[in-house]
Design a protein around this motif. Sequence first.
Motif, mmCIF file in Angstrom:
data_model
loop_
_atom_site.group_PDB
_atom_site.id
_atom_site.type_symbol
_atom_site.label_atom_id
_atom_site.label_comp_id
_atom_site.label_asym_id
_atom_site.label_seq_id
_atom_site.Cartn_x
_atom_site.Cartn_y
_atom_site.Cartn_z
ATOM 1 N N SER A 49 7.923 78.038 28.222
ATOM 2 C CA SER A 49 8.391 79.258 28.108
ATOM 3 C C SER A 49 8.495 79.913 29.744
ATOM 4 C CB SER A 49 7.425 80.249 27.111
ATOM 5 O OG SER A 49 7.534 79.904 25.928
ATOM 6 N N VAL A 50 7.279 79.681 30.229
ATOM 7 C CA VAL A 50 7.196 80.152 31.412
ATOM 8 C C VAL A 50 8.531 79.691 32.472
ATOM 9 C CG1 VAL A 50 5.943 79.896 33.764
ATOM 10 C CG2 VAL A 50 4.903 80.343 31.673
ATOM 11 N N THR A 51 8.741 78.541 32.268
ATOM 12 C CA THR A 51 9.971 77.827 32.989
ATOM 13 C C THR A 51 11.516 78.668 32.741
ATOM 14 O OG1 THR A 51 8.862 75.658 33.270
ATOM 15 C CG2 THR A 51 11.134 75.909 33.520
ATOM 16 N N TYR A 52 11.446 78.625 31.330
ATOM 17 C CA TYR A 52 12.751 79.470 30.741
ATOM 18 C C TYR A 52 12.981 80.936 31.171
ATOM 19 C CZ TYR A 52 13.278 75.598 27.379
ATOM 20 O OH TYR A 52 13.352 74.240 26.503
ATOM 21 N N VAL A 53 11.836 81.572 31.233
ATOM 22 C CA VAL A 53 11.696 82.974 31.540
ATOM 23 C C VAL A 53 12.229 82.921 33.113
ATOM 24 C CG1 VAL A 53 10.671 85.096 31.887
ATOM 25 C CG2 VAL A 53 10.438 83.995 29.885
ATOM 26 N N ARG A 54 11.497 82.080 34.057
ATOM 27 C CA ARG A 54 11.563 82.101 35.212
ATOM 28 C C ARG A 54 13.137 81.769 35.629
ATOM 29 N NH1 ARG A 54 8.778 77.722 37.510
ATOM 30 N NH2 ARG A 54 6.911 78.716 36.897
ATOM 31 N N MET A 55 13.736 80.848 34.931
ATOM 32 C CA MET A 55 15.262 80.475 35.076
ATOM 33 C C MET A 55 16.012 81.699 34.744
ATOM 34 S SD MET A 55 16.214 76.671 33.529
ATOM 35 C CE MET A 55 16.645 77.282 31.878
ATOM 36 N N LYS A 56 15.784 82.212 33.513
ATOM 37 C CA LYS A 56 16.681 83.415 33.170
ATOM 38 C C LYS A 56 16.730 84.520 34.173
ATOM 39 C CE LYS A 56 16.105 82.211 28.425
ATOM 40 N NZ LYS A 56 15.517 82.386 27.134
ATOM 41 N N ARG A 57 15.502 84.855 34.527
ATOM 42 C CA ARG A 57 15.344 85.959 35.667
ATOM 43 C C ARG A 57 16.108 85.535 36.923
ATOM 44 N NH1 ARG A 57 10.053 87.569 37.235
ATOM 45 N NH2 ARG A 57 10.927 89.513 37.690
ATOM 46 N N ALA A 58 15.944 84.004 37.581
ATOM 47 C CA ALA A 58 16.858 83.943 38.607
ATOM 48 C C ALA A 58 18.085 83.925 38.393
ATOM 49 C CB ALA A 58 16.254 82.350 38.911
ATOM 50 N N ARG A 59 18.833 83.580 37.264
ATOM 51 C CA ARG A 59 20.157 83.706 37.285
ATOM 52 C C ARG A 59 20.518 85.272 37.049
ATOM 53 N NH1 ARG A 59 21.592 78.738 34.167
ATOM 54 N NH2 ARG A 59 20.658 77.264 35.810
ATOM 55 N N CYS A 60 19.723 86.127 36.507
ATOM 56 C CA CYS A 60 19.831 87.631 36.508
ATOM 57 C C CYS A 60 20.143 87.798 38.041
ATOM 58 C CB CYS A 60 18.585 88.098 35.915
ATOM 59 S SG CYS A 60 18.969 88.360 34.162
#
Length: 284
Positions: A49-60
């Motif tokens: 979950s930490v990785t998924y959220v980090r990835m989504k924030r980076a894409r944002c």
Amino acid sequence: MSSTARLMDGSALARRIVGQAAERAADLTRQTGRAPCLATVLVGEDPASVTYVRMKRARCEKAGIRSRHVELPAATTTAELVGTIAALSQDPDVHGILLQHPVGPHIDERAAFEAIAPEKDVDGVTFHSFAAMSFGLDGFASCTPGGILRLLDHYEVDLTGKHAVVVGRSAILGKPVGMLLLGRNATVTYCHSRTTDLASITREADVLIAAVGRPRFLHGEHIKPGAVVIDAGYNPGNVGDVDFESASARASLLTPVPGGVGPMTIAVLLTQTVDAAARQLGVA
Ligand code: NAP
């Protein structure tokens, strides 16, 4: 003579969609002086979950969408989580809300999702969004199903009258993707863990959606020759729910893992965040 399925390149399509979202985000920021903002809420420290959220924030960030990250301890109660999300729902600086799933087993996840205001439900997880999507009304699609439909559209898969079989019936993936396919006039069959003689049903599918969460669960023998196969699975080791080699010899179109459905999910999330911001800022 055996043929090989054409690959459905979700990475390339997602790049285009994210590019369009970024352009719209920039326009919106110029016009209103405010950039679209996605709030991400993470409960606990589950590494995936930490990785998924980090990835989504980076894409944002790359797309010119601000993100506001809220991290809560694993021991957070349902009431505390609901309170946090309700506050974000009220906050005019936040246009979209993403609660990373799953939250701990002691939390009533449904109550937490329902605290998201419908106009900020850019991840498409609330009852309101599911109902709107199922009725073909305006509302945000669940992101992975929305991404799957965009992939099918891009590859010009005509769904009318086709038999679509969805293996999986989760609230975030299996059920909503079936509803979207039904809305496109496919004849939809759902399969799940209690389905008997699964292969006899999947072999009837013109369009087969794998949403099981079991590595390489569906094989060539589950697939009708010439079928379109969408592998939504994402299991440890970057492995899908479909056995790529044997499926490739039967399907006409097939999504790879990685690089198929996964990037499309984030592309839909970003697009819907910009849509939400545009509406809330009165520019839509
Ligand atoms: P889930 O909530 O665990 O649901 C799995 C579904 O598969 C359930 O409906 C279950 O049936 C069914 N199932 C399990 N074993 C089965 C069997 N032996 N035969 C037939 N059906 C069976 O999983 P999910 O959240 O929907 O995720 C599914 C997969 O998609 C996972 O690999 C996940 O990582 C992936 N995913 C990817 C993305 C992305 O962005 N790429 C997003 C979300 C999920 P019952 O209902 O009867 O238990």
